[in-house]
Design a protein around this motif. Structure first.
Motif, PDB file in Angstrom:
ATOM      1  N   THR A  72      21.184  26.046  12.253  1.00 30.87           N
ATOM      2  CA  THR A  72      21.363  27.493  12.382  1.00 30.87           C
ATOM      3  C   THR A  72      20.457  28.280  11.437  1.00 30.87           C
ATOM      4  O   THR A  72      20.210  29.464  11.664  1.00 30.87           O
ATOM      5  N   HIS A  74      11.691  30.822  17.649  1.00 27.80           N
ATOM      6  CA  HIS A  74      12.381  31.591  18.686  1.00 27.80           C
ATOM      7  C   HIS A  74      12.821  32.927  18.090  1.00 27.80           C
ATOM      8  O   HIS A  74      13.101  33.029  16.887  1.00 27.80           O
ATOM      9  N   ARG A  75      12.897  33.915  18.956  1.00 27.66           N
ATOM     10  CA  ARG A  75      13.294  35.257  18.519  1.00 27.66           C
ATOM     11  C   ARG A  75      14.592  35.241  17.721  1.00 27.66           C
ATOM     12  O   ARG A  75      14.744  35.978  16.737  1.00 27.66           O
ATOM     13  N   ASP A  76      15.548  34.403  18.142  1.00 28.64           N
ATOM     14  CA  ASP A  76      16.878  34.406  17.530  1.00 28.64           C
ATOM     15  C   ASP A  76      17.077  33.303  16.494  1.00 28.64           C
ATOM     16  O   ASP A  76      18.212  33.031  16.092  1.00 28.64           O
ATOM     17  N   GLN A  88      22.913  29.081  22.697  1.00 30.16           N
ATOM     18  CA  GLN A  88      22.861  30.273  21.857  1.00 30.16           C
ATOM     19  C   GLN A  88      21.484  30.928  21.867  1.00 30.16           C
ATOM     20  O   GLN A  88      21.331  32.057  21.380  1.00 30.16           O
ATOM     21  N   LEU A  89      20.484  30.227  22.378  1.00 31.99           N
ATOM     22  CA  LEU A  89      19.118  30.753  22.410  1.00 31.99           C
ATOM     23  C   LEU A  89      18.769  31.184  23.830  1.00 31.99           C
ATOM     24  O   LEU A  89      18.787  30.376  24.753  1.00 31.99           O
ATOM     25  N   GLU A  90      18.442  32.436  23.989  1.00 36.29           N
ATOM     26  CA  GLU A  90      18.091  32.949  25.318  1.00 36.29           C
ATOM     27  C   GLU A  90      16.720  32.431  25.720  1.00 36.29           C
ATOM     28  O   GLU A  90      15.789  32.386  24.906  1.00 36.29           O
TER      29      GLU A  90
END
Length: 606
Positions: free
Chosen positions: A243, A75-77, A34-36
């Motif tokens: 999450t 992380h960005r997300d 789920q994390l780019e």
């Protein structure tokens, strides 16, 4: 009000349904997919000078560095989550902490301050030997400057912990401000928490940072890449996340009936460099120097570049090599540092991914996957540049180890203990717990030969506080189970005839690890012979501090779950006079036993 009550009722019903359906903590874990990857820029951690210039003269400096709980975005997300961070203020605190830059020969003083909350953000286990305040409030911490050659009082002994405002302190705590003399050779160190039984969780929460000792007169002639842009610490560690952005650590032990929470190793799903998950860094087509620290709790890293670029090693841990060594890959155990130069002008592509192939646990665990096999991405500019940095043919030649100078030979046996279900319960060195009396008492200024024997299936990063060592030999054990059975019974390598079993094949020491080290990978089923020196390696000058003072030092495995559960022993240095007294007492005991034996024989003959 009625609307609020209805919403609360609905939420409670939904939460109850989730619980009833078997919702677990693991269900809220973020999937690495789920994390780019490679979306966050690589941070350069804040830099703090451990010295100051006054009227053109270099002077010692006092630093006040605190430990704070704050939110950190990995992380960005990912949402920001709580961490423990080092810094000169809560706002400036970072994960990892600031890079402290010291100068050789100029003292640095640090007052480490605990500003942490009363409750930990991660689960911990009171059934192992652990620092626990009498009030049960506050998080014990103590800072160890890894690879420092300094006084015992400033070494960060596991029992020298303290809580907020030094309200409670451990049994060996003695001072608020640590004194780092920076008199050793130039090189790479790092600081991290070392509280008894809490090291693994305090580091996992974020408490680590880089420390560099520089010596301009010695290092400038090498013309290696320098300056903040081209000389970068890379602090690598692994974490799993929920999450909501919080760090995840399993709250149930592998042997919960014995240790409710403790597990021998922690392996995270994502790889973090300088506080960001899988970051990217734009580089120019020229040489860069990277001081790569493996700050993982247990994960080994076998690093390589996907585009074939190599590493030119200039130093290992805290010590320069005699000459540069180039490799296509490099294996780093937890707490090891590879100081390398990478020449991006040699790349045939516009990017290079730093990757990892080390199984976990190392060496016989599961293979890496798409997530934990990637470290970070380098985006290489197309334009070629005139690179003024060069690669020297020689670096620093320190005195070679001399076996004839060794005053003592010791056997250090690392063993794992398991339950009836074959799950780890604890680890010991020479069959002894940490609290048993000291058995290793080297003389200040001496050299010793240590035969380190690994009877476990894991590779163990072996670290000795204060001492530097050179690896002399690695020999496979034959009939290891027989030797292990004897050790389980006697806990005495000499009486178990260790030298007889250490007679298998030899394993060469990698060229870039043949110099002086403070951590080394002890292979399973091998006896690794090292020569340890308890003095400066670059001079014959004696320590300017009392190395025999309390609370002494320690040596241990640097897999943090092993260290926290007894794979650590005290180390107490003595002076020559004390050694003489010990020898006199020993001979007295020996002669007394002989006299008693002779008297018994004489009486039996009558």
């Amino acid at each position: 009000m009625a609307k609020t009550l209805v919403l609360c009722f609905i939420f409670s019903a939904l939460f109850g349904a989730v619980i009833a359906s078997g919702f677990t903590e693991e269900d809220r874990l973020i999937e690495p997919t789920q994390l780019e990857k490679f979306v966050d820029e690589l941070p350069d951690m804040p830099r703090i000078q451990g010295f100051e210039a006054v009227n053109g003269l270099l002077k010692p400096k006092l630093l006040n560095i605190g430990m704070f709980m704050k939110k950190w975005k990995f992380h960005r997300d990912l949402p920001p989550g709580p961490v423990f961070a080092y810094g000169t203020s809560k706002q400036a605190a970072s994960v990892p902490g600031p890079t402290i830059e010291a100068l050789r020969g100029t003292d640095t003083y640090v007052t480490w301050q605990n500003h942490l909350p009363s409750k930990h953000i991660l689960p911990w286990d009171p059934t192992i030997l652990t620092a626990i305040p009498s009030t049960k409030k506050g998080i014990p911490t103590v800072v160890h400057l890894h690879a420092a050659i300094d006084e015992p009082e400033s070494d960060g002994n596991p029992n020298s912990w303290f809580t907020v405002g030094f309200e409670e302190t451990g049994p060996t705590w003695s001072k608020k401000t640590y004194h780092y003399r920076n008199l050793q050779q130039p090189g790479n160190l790092w600081y991290h928490d070392h509280a008894m039984g809490l090291t693994r969780v305090n580091l996992l929460a974020g408490l680590s940072g880089a420390y560099i000792i520089r010596d301009h007169d010695v290092e400038a002639p090498f013309e290696l890449p320098s300056g903040d842009e081209f000389d970068r610490p890379l602090i690598v560690f692994d974490r799993s996340f929920r999450t909501d952005g919080t760090i995840y650590m399993n709250s149930t032990g592998n042997n919960p009936s014995i240790h409710p929470q403790w597990r021998p190793e922690y392996f995270g799903d994502t790889i973090i460099v300088n506080g960001k998950v899988w970051p990217r860094m734009q580089v120019r087509r020229r040489k860069y120097r990277f001081r790569i620290l493996n700050a993982c709790n247990a994960r080994y890293l076998r690093l390589f570049f996907t585009n074939g670029l190599g590493f030119t090693h200039v130093a290992s841990d805290s010590t320069y090599l005699e000459q540069p060594v180039t490799t296509n890959e490099t294996l780093l155990a937890p707490s090891e540092i590879a100081d390398v130069v990478v020449d991006f002008s040699m790349s045939n592509s516009d990017f290079a991914i730093l990757s990892n192939t080390a199984p976990y646990p190392f060496p016989s665990g599961q293979p890496v996957n798409e997530a934990n096999s990637k470290i970070m991405k380098f985006i290489i500019r197309k334009d070629h540049e005139n690179d003024t940095w060069r690669m020297p043919s020689k670096l620093i030649k320190y005195p070679s180890p001399e076996l004839s100078s060794a005053s003592h030979t010791r056997y250090i046996v690392m063993n794992q203990y398991v339950s009836d279900t074959n799950k780890s319960t604890h680890f010991l060195i020479n069959g002894k717990s940490y609290e048993e009396p000291v058995t290793e008492s080297p003389v200040v200024g001496s050299s010793e030969v240590w035969n380190v024997i690994n009877l476990t299936p894991d590779n163990h990063p072996f670290h000795i506080h204060l001492g530097l060592f050179v690896v002399l030999d690695q020999t496979e054990l034959v009939e290891m189970e027989e030797f292990k059975a004897c050790m389980m019974k006697l806990n005495d390598a000499i009486n178990c005839h260790a030298s007889k079993y250490a007679s298998g094949k030899k394993k060469a020491v990698p060229a870039h690890e043949k110099g002086w080290k403070n951590v080394y990978k002890i292979m399973p089923g091998y006896m690794t012979t090292i020569l340890v020196r308890f003095s400066y390696i670059h001079s014959n000058v004696t320590y300017p501090f009392d190395a025999t003072a309390e609370p002494g030092y320690v040596y241990h495995c640097h897999i943090l779950g092993h260290e926290d559960n007894e794979m650590m022993r005290p180390l107490k240095l003595i002076n020559k006079k004390a050694e003489r007294n010990n020898i006199d007492v020993t001979w007295f005991i020996i002669y007394r036993k002989r006299l008693i034996g002779l008297l018994e024989k004489f009486l039996n003959m009558m």
